[in-house]
Write a protein that holds these residues in place. Structure first.
Motif, PDB file in Angstrom:
ATOM      1  N   THR A  94       0.832  -1.205   0.000  1.00  7.78           N
ATOM      2  CA  THR A  94       0.000   0.000   0.000  1.00  7.78           C
ATOM      3  C   THR A  94       0.870   1.260   0.000  1.00  7.78           C
ATOM      4  N   VAL A  95       0.437   2.185  -0.827  1.00  8.65           N
ATOM      5  CA  VAL A  95       1.154   3.465  -0.877  1.00  8.65           C
ATOM      6  C   VAL A  95       0.388   4.476  -0.032  1.00  8.65           C
ATOM      7  N   GLN A  96       1.119   5.254   0.767  1.00  9.09           N
ATOM      8  CA  GLN A  96       0.476   6.234   1.651  1.00  9.09           C
ATOM      9  C   GLN A  96       1.069   7.622   1.421  1.00  9.09           C
ATOM     10  N   GLN A  97       0.273   8.596   1.811  1.00  8.27           N
ATOM     11  CA  GLN A  97       0.764   9.983   1.824  1.00  8.27           C
ATOM     12  C   GLN A  97       1.065  10.346   3.269  1.00  8.27           C
ATOM     13  N   ILE A  98       2.237  10.884   3.495  1.00 11.49           N
ATOM     14  CA  ILE A  98       2.540  11.317   4.850  1.00 11.49           C
ATOM     15  C   ILE A  98       2.853  12.813   4.816  1.00 11.49           C
TER      16      ILE A  98
ATOM     17  N   ILE B 119       4.888   7.465   0.442  1.00  9.99           N
ATOM     18  CA  ILE B 119       5.736   6.392   0.982  1.00  9.99           C
ATOM     19  C   ILE B 119       4.986   5.060   0.929  1.00  9.99           C
ATOM     20  N   SER B 120       5.707   3.981   1.038  1.00 11.98           N
ATOM     21  CA  SER B 120       5.084   2.660   1.124  1.00 11.98           C
ATOM     22  C   SER B 120       4.772   2.370   2.585  1.00 11.98           C
ATOM     23  N   GLU B 121       3.746   1.550   2.803  1.00 12.46           N
ATOM     24  CA  GLU B 121       3.367   1.186   4.161  1.00 12.46           C
ATOM     25  C   GLU B 121       4.548   0.516   4.875  1.00 12.46           C
ATOM     26  N   GLY B 122       4.736   0.849   6.141  1.00 15.12           N
ATOM     27  CA  GLY B 122       5.797   0.229   6.926  1.00 15.12           C
ATOM     28  C   GLY B 122       7.180   0.802   6.646  1.00 15.12           C
ATOM     29  N   MET B 123       7.204   1.984   6.030  1.00 16.58           N
ATOM     30  CA  MET B 123       8.486   2.589   5.686  1.00 16.58           C
ATOM     31  C   MET B 123       9.227   3.109   6.926  1.00 16.58           C
ATOM     32  N   THR B 124      10.537   3.065   6.861  1.00 10.72           N
ATOM     33  CA  THR B 124      11.342   3.561   7.981  1.00 10.72           C
ATOM     34  C   THR B 124      11.722   5.032   7.764  1.00 10.72           C
ATOM     35  N   VAL B 125      12.255   5.637   8.805  1.00 11.03           N
ATOM     36  CA  VAL B 125      12.728   7.017   8.740  1.00 11.03           C
ATOM     37  C   VAL B 125      13.824   7.146   7.671  1.00 11.03           C
TER      38      VAL B 125
ATOM     39  N   ILE C 213       9.585  12.590  15.047  1.00 14.51           N
ATOM     40  CA  ILE C 213       8.261  11.959  15.035  1.00 14.51           C
ATOM     41  C   ILE C 213       7.607  12.228  16.382  1.00 14.51           C
ATOM     42  N   ASP C 214       6.372  12.766  16.304  1.00 15.29           N
ATOM     43  CA  ASP C 214       5.622  13.095  17.529  1.00 15.29           C
ATOM     44  C   ASP C 214       6.482  13.865  18.538  1.00 15.29           C
TER      45      ASP C 214
ATOM     46  N   ASN D  13       4.011   5.866  10.545  1.00 17.41           N
ATOM     47  CA  ASN D  13       2.610   5.694  10.150  1.00 17.41           C
ATOM     48  C   ASN D  13       1.982   7.069   9.998  1.00 17.41           C
ATOM     49  N   PRO D  14       0.979   7.143   9.097  1.00 16.62           N
ATOM     50  CA  PRO D  14       0.452   8.468   8.698  1.00 16.62           C
ATOM     51  C   PRO D  14      -0.223   9.250   9.825  1.00 16.62           C
ATOM     52  N   GLU D  15      -0.536   8.597  10.943  1.00 13.79           N
ATOM     53  CA  GLU D  15      -1.184   9.332  12.038  1.00 13.79           C
ATOM     54  C   GLU D  15      -0.182  10.140  12.861  1.00 13.79           C
TER      55      GLU D  15
END
Lengths: 84, 144
Positions: free
Chosen positions: A2-6, A27-33, A58-59, A70-72
């Motif tokens: 799955t491709v995601q927008q972050i 990015i692809s799902e499960g992508m690293t920094v 991150i956060d 993750n996109p959240e």
């Protein structure tokens, strides 16, 4: 895969180079920094002058290279700090 | 225990108020550090500085530094204030006040806090030079 927008917040010179305070990175799902770093460089070549100096948070905490995204999460990208 | 105080603001820093936040009858020492906008840097003249912060993360990182300082020194209270926005010459960009029973602890904790703040707190400084150019200060530019 799955491709995601972050969404990534930019600060200081990074913000000026792109002329925006928020970028959207594919990015692809499960992508690293580490992989996010490569994706940013590829999708936003304007950031080239800062190349490998960009820091990723991150956060509201500095991220390790192997951390999974993750996109959240709130993701930010900026040059070395210079306050004080 | 006096609560610690952290602030990131575009308003001028009232360093008397910063200092008063940490004073206590339990403390024989109060150390105040002020960072101010300097005119000359390596032969170049500054007109003003612009500071930008990532406020939520800066706040959190400053809190972490205070926690770290407390593991090393018996600090009574800490106040850290950082300014953002456009700062002309002489303005105060950062104020750190530390109180403790004895002066050595307050000096050491204060020095630790400002040194680490400059290393990890996400705040950036842009120089506005007298020749009309401007540039973000950057660690790679400091090594020359």
């Amino acid at each position: 895969m799955t491709v995601q927008q972050i969404h990534v917040k930019l600060f200081a010179r990074a913000k000026e180079l792109v002329n925006s305070e928020l970028i959207s990175v594919t990015i692809s799902e499960g992508m690293t920094v580490e992989q996010l770093r490569l994706a940013i460089a590829e999708q936003y070549p304007e950031l080239q002058p800062l190349s490998n100096q960009l820091l990723i948070a991150i956060d509201n905490a500095y991220a390790g290279e192997s951390q999974i995204l993750n996109p959240e999460q709130e993701v930010a990208c900026f040059p070395p700090v210079s306050g004080g | 225990m006096t609560p610690d105080y952290i602030s990131i603001s575009d308003q001028p820093i009232d360093y008397t108020a910063t200092t008063e936040r940490v004073r206590s009858n339990e403390c024989g020492a109060v150390v105040l550090f002020l960072g101010t906008v300097r005119e000359m840097t390596a032969g170049r003249q500054t007109v003003a500085l612009d500071y930008e912060a990532y406020p939520e993360m800066a706040q959190k990182t400053m809190q972490q530094l205070i926690t770290e300082a407390r593991t090393q020194w018996p600090v009574h209270a800490v106040a850290i204030e950082h300014r953002v926005g456009h700062l002309p010459l002489g303005e105060i960009s950062v104020a750190i006040a530390v109180s403790s029973a004895h002066r050595k602890q307050a000096f050491e904790a204060g020095r630790f806090l400002i040194d680490r703040l400059k290393e990890i707190v996400p705040i950036w400084k842009k120089e506005n030079w007298s020749d009309g150019t401007s540039e973000w200060e950057h660690r790679e530019f400091k090594t020359n």
